[in-house]
Design an enzyme around this catalytic site. Structure first.
Site, mmCIF file in Angstrom:
data_model
loop_
_atom_site.group_PDB
_atom_site.id
_atom_site.type_symbol
_atom_site.label_atom_id
_atom_site.label_comp_id
_atom_site.label_asym_id
_atom_site.label_seq_id
_atom_site.Cartn_x
_atom_site.Cartn_y
_atom_site.Cartn_z
ATOM 1 N N SER A 69 26.061 46.095 43.830
ATOM 2 C CA SER A 69 26.808 47.022 42.978
ATOM 3 C C SER A 69 25.981 47.341 41.749
ATOM 4 O O SER A 69 25.696 46.464 40.932
ATOM 5 C CB SER A 69 28.152 46.401 42.562
ATOM 6 O OG SER A 69 28.814 47.283 41.687
ATOM 7 N N HIS A 94 26.221 50.119 46.321
ATOM 8 C CA HIS A 94 27.617 50.339 45.936
ATOM 9 C C HIS A 94 27.637 50.939 44.529
ATOM 10 O O HIS A 94 27.060 50.389 43.592
ATOM 11 C CB HIS A 94 28.336 48.986 45.962
ATOM 12 C CG HIS A 94 29.792 49.045 45.659
ATOM 13 N ND1 HIS A 94 30.740 49.338 46.613
ATOM 14 C CD2 HIS A 94 30.478 48.831 44.512
ATOM 15 C CE1 HIS A 94 31.942 49.287 46.079
ATOM 16 N NE2 HIS A 94 31.821 48.998 44.788
ATOM 17 N N ASP A 128 30.122 52.461 41.536
ATOM 18 C CA ASP A 128 31.493 52.518 41.036
ATOM 19 C C ASP A 128 31.710 53.742 40.163
ATOM 20 O O ASP A 128 30.974 53.967 39.195
ATOM 21 C CB ASP A 128 31.794 51.262 40.204
ATOM 22 C CG ASP A 128 31.838 50.018 41.063
ATOM 23 O OD1 ASP A 128 32.578 50.005 42.057
ATOM 24 O OD2 ASP A 128 31.122 49.051 40.736
ATOM 25 N N MET A 147 34.450 55.329 37.653
ATOM 26 C CA MET A 147 35.661 54.928 36.904
ATOM 27 C C MET A 147 35.991 55.988 35.863
ATOM 28 O O MET A 147 35.086 56.540 35.227
ATOM 29 C CB MET A 147 35.422 53.602 36.175
ATOM 30 C CG MET A 147 34.987 52.460 37.048
ATOM 31 S SD MET A 147 34.895 50.946 36.055
ATOM 32 C CE MET A 147 33.981 49.877 37.157
ATOM 33 N N HIS A 199 32.622 54.023 45.337
ATOM 34 C CA HIS A 199 33.946 53.409 45.164
ATOM 35 C C HIS A 199 34.646 54.104 43.996
ATOM 36 O O HIS A 199 34.289 53.915 42.841
ATOM 37 C CB HIS A 199 33.726 51.905 44.874
ATOM 38 C CG HIS A 199 34.965 51.149 44.552
ATOM 39 N ND1 HIS A 199 34.926 49.873 43.991
ATOM 40 C CD2 HIS A 199 36.289 51.444 44.708
ATOM 41 C CE1 HIS A 199 36.158 49.437 43.828
ATOM 42 N NE2 HIS A 199 36.996 50.363 44.232
ATOM 43 N N MET A 212 37.373 54.660 41.437
ATOM 44 C CA MET A 212 38.498 54.060 40.718
ATOM 45 C C MET A 212 38.993 55.076 39.695
ATOM 46 O O MET A 212 38.748 54.953 38.496
ATOM 47 C CB MET A 212 38.036 52.762 40.048
ATOM 48 C CG MET A 212 37.835 51.629 41.028
ATOM 49 S SD MET A 212 36.829 50.292 40.363
ATOM 50 C CE MET A 212 35.207 50.969 40.709
ATOM 51 N N MET A 244 39.862 44.479 47.341
ATOM 52 C CA MET A 244 39.430 44.096 45.991
ATOM 53 C C MET A 244 39.755 42.619 45.788
ATOM 54 O O MET A 244 40.901 42.204 45.950
ATOM 55 C CB MET A 244 40.154 44.935 44.932
ATOM 56 C CG MET A 244 39.673 46.363 44.790
ATOM 57 S SD MET A 244 37.878 46.557 44.526
ATOM 58 C CE MET A 244 37.611 45.654 42.996
ATOM 59 N N ASP A 253 34.897 43.111 47.325
ATOM 60 C CA ASP A 253 34.271 43.548 46.069
ATOM 61 C C ASP A 253 34.917 42.814 44.906
ATOM 62 O O ASP A 253 36.113 42.989 44.655
ATOM 63 C CB ASP A 253 34.460 45.068 45.937
ATOM 64 C CG ASP A 253 33.808 45.659 44.697
ATOM 65 O OD1 ASP A 253 33.009 44.956 44.045
ATOM 66 O OD2 ASP A 253 34.092 46.843 44.399
#
Ligand code: DX5
Ligand code: ZN
Length: 222
Positions: A8, A33, A35, A37, A67, A69, A138, A176
């Site tokens: 990540s 990976h 993220d 957000m 991913h 979020m 998660m 994760d």
């Protein structure tokens, strides 16, 4: 189904991204990976399409495992595809029209995943599971790297793996949050095959040594 380690990038030093990404690639990592957000669904802000496009400039070959979020994932799917996403995973908690969202992601010819917060039941994917390339369990509350693995999530990984086997499904089971050298065997034994590692991958400052340690454990599962 193969075991995959997905570092990540949130756990990396952002001043060294180019060096770290090349180092991961040279040590055989195939998936990164990333993220996204929005400071709304989760109390933090990270990577958007523009930054992902820049990362794509650094690596042509890594699978970009995005991913999301964010409160309104549908708004960003097209931009993320254009930026270079290979998989987009959305949170079930953010998708009132989950079937449509998954359908949209797949209509761009990329892979689709659904992520479940720790308190969200596997029931949330019951009626879309056949469409999925990935289910993300998660193992911490999403939003920050460096948190501790929530032990109850072991049951959930096992439950999902049993469902996958019983129905003959072929999605990856990704975990994760809080994965490290001490618990990676356990999550794989329970059925996870796609392992996101953030802080434990980068905090030691020696990717080569850290990956060798993880690979030693992972190789027992091949
Ligand atoms: C947290 C993110 C994770 C994070 C994991 O919400 O989704 O991908 O980077 O970091 P670690 O492995 O440090 O828990
Ligand atoms: Zn993540």
């Amino acid at each position: 189904m193969g075991i995959k380690i997905s570092p990540s990038i949130l756990g990396a030093n952002f001043c060294n991204l180019e060096k770290d990404i090349h180092s991961l690639e040279s040590h055989g990592i195939k998936s990164l990976h990333i993220d996204v957000m929005d400071g709304n669904f989760v109390p933090n802000i990270a990577f958007g399409p523009d930054q992902i496009k820049m990362l794509r400039g650094i690596s042509k070959d890594l699978e970009f495992d995005v991913h999301m979020m964010v409160k309104k994932p549908d708004m960003f799917i097209e931009a993320l595809v254009e930026a270079g996403a290979d998989t987009i995973t959305v949170h079930a908690e953010t998708c009132p029209h989950l079937y449509k969202t998954i359908y949209t992601i797949k209509s761009f010819g990329i892979k689709a995943g659904v992520s479940l917060n720790p308190a969200t039941s596997i029931e949330a994917i019951k009626h879309v599971k056949e469409m999925l390339n990935k289910v993300l369990i998660m193992t911490v509350e999403p939003g920050f790297g460096g948190q501790t693995f929530i032990p109850f999530m072991g049951h959930k990984i096992k439950e999902l793996h049993e469902l996958k086997m019983a129905k003959g499904l072929d999605f990856d089971i990704q975990v994760d949050g809080g994965i490290n050298i001490n618990n990676i065997s356990k999550v794989m034994e329970l059925g996870a095959n796609d392992i996101v590692i953030g802080s434990a991958m980068f905090e030691g400052g020696d990717i080569s040594k850290t990956l060798a340690e993880f690979n030693k454990v992972v190789s027992k599962f091949y």
